[in-house]
Write an enzyme that holds these catalytic residues in place. Sequence first.
Site, PDB file in Angstrom:
ATOM      1  N   ARG A 159       0.931  -0.915   0.123  1.00  0.00           N
ATOM      2  CA  ARG A 159      -0.312  -0.461   0.026  1.00  0.00           C
ATOM      3  C   ARG A 159       1.233   1.344   0.037  1.00  0.00           C
ATOM      4  O   ARG A 159       1.973   1.215   0.384  1.00  0.00           O
ATOM      5  CB  ARG A 159      -0.760  -0.007   0.769  1.00  0.00           C
ATOM      6  N   LYS A 183      -2.801  -1.871   7.343  1.00  0.00           N
ATOM      7  CA  LYS A 183      -3.289  -1.249   8.724  1.00  0.00           C
ATOM      8  C   LYS A 183      -4.028  -1.607   9.997  1.00  0.00           C
ATOM      9  O   LYS A 183      -3.763  -3.304  10.111  1.00  0.00           O
ATOM     10  CB  LYS A 183      -5.253  -1.484   7.572  1.00  0.00           C
ATOM     11  N   HIS A 257      -2.138   2.290  -6.361  1.00  0.00           N
ATOM     12  CA  HIS A 257      -2.232   1.224  -5.602  1.00  0.00           C
ATOM     13  C   HIS A 257      -2.807   0.760  -7.163  1.00  0.00           C
ATOM     14  O   HIS A 257      -2.897  -0.400  -6.971  1.00  0.00           O
ATOM     15  CB  HIS A 257      -4.541   1.732  -5.160  1.00  0.00           C
ATOM     16  N   ARG A 260      -0.173  -1.786  -7.292  1.00  0.00           N
ATOM     17  CA  ARG A 260      -0.562  -3.385  -6.423  1.00  0.00           C
ATOM     18  C   ARG A 260      -1.335  -3.612  -6.453  1.00  0.00           C
ATOM     19  O   ARG A 260      -1.776  -5.204  -6.595  1.00  0.00           O
ATOM     20  CB  ARG A 260      -0.995  -2.297  -4.731  1.00  0.00           C
ATOM     21  N   HIS A 283      -4.994  -8.685   3.747  1.00  0.00           N
ATOM     22  CA  HIS A 283      -6.671  -7.714   3.625  1.00  0.00           C
ATOM     23  C   HIS A 283      -6.901  -8.738   4.704  1.00  0.00           C
ATOM     24  O   HIS A 283      -6.610 -10.121   5.137  1.00  0.00           O
ATOM     25  CB  HIS A 283      -7.611  -8.796   2.461  1.00  0.00           C
ATOM     26  N   TYR A 292      -9.937  -9.542  -7.143  1.00  0.00           N
ATOM     27  CA  TYR A 292      -9.012 -10.195  -8.344  1.00  0.00           C
ATOM     28  C   TYR A 292      -8.809 -11.067  -9.283  1.00  0.00           C
ATOM     29  O   TYR A 292      -9.030 -11.378  -9.896  1.00  0.00           O
ATOM     30  CB  TYR A 292      -7.947  -9.875  -7.163  1.00  0.00           C
TER      31      TYR A 292
END
Length: 315
Positions: A159, A183, A257, A260, A283, A292
């Site tokens: 990220r 995150k 992004h 990514r 994630h 994806y």
Amino acid sequence: MTTAEPRWHHDLEQYLSYLRFERGYASRTLQTYRQQLSLFANSQSAQASGTEPVEFSWLKQTETTLQTYLANGRRRGLSARSLALTVAALRGLYRYLQQQQQLSDNPAQYLTVPKPKPRLPKNLDIDTLQHLLSFDSSSDLLACRDKAMLELFYSSGLRLAELVSCNVNDIDWQEKLIRVRGKGSKERQLPIGSVAISALQQWLSQRHLLLSETTPQADKQALFLSKQQQRISARQVRQRVEHWAKVQGLGQQLHPHMLRHSFASHVLQSSGDLRAVQDLLGHANLSTTQVYTHLDFQHLAAVYDNAHPRARKKP
């Protein structure tokens, strides 16, 4: 004489501090929640001002007032995604107020909004990426730094915030791994490809040229530095990515992004291992990674349409 801060604003800041320091929420998420909740509070305050002056309070809101606010948003043409953000912010705030024992019932618990249509991430094909990364970086300091950033983005699927926060000692050169903070301040280790390793080594051999006595102490170990001799900012990274997209003649806007997304799509196309891609991207939920698979199907569908003699009806 200064105007006293309204109580609702104090409660909001307390909630955001809780999310930041105890839950580890990202600054962009906090900014979004502050904006959404402030809009709601100001809207309700404006409606109340038409009668007797009544100070807005989170504790006096009901499910009906919240649903009415969302309905008004729909009539104004707000997207399902914007409404979903509002609901998420309200639900979280009222859960926090319940935890603080300021109220017993959560008026936002049963709020519903139309499910937003999933937005498929945009990615670059392999040939386009190879062309983007083919610029000569041997004779220019910033080009050398940028080459290392772009290669690391695509090699490891970072990220933007993760790349900016990386330090030199986060890299394990022997194992070819990099430690990133994602995150919720969760750490994970990611492999670095050999091409990215080479680009990083070339950059680190020149990195000292952007260090000086004026470099803040907290930035002296930053992996990537700016011309201002401090840790590079997310805004500066976005500008440099856009710069190289123009220089390389991509003919489209490029943001970090997308690198990514390209990493995730290409790994999934080659391996078919959705769980591994989930771990690499950091994630929390597999459903986030499953987008994806749609990209992969679109690629297969495009190949079929172009290759199969009966794929398309001829006029």
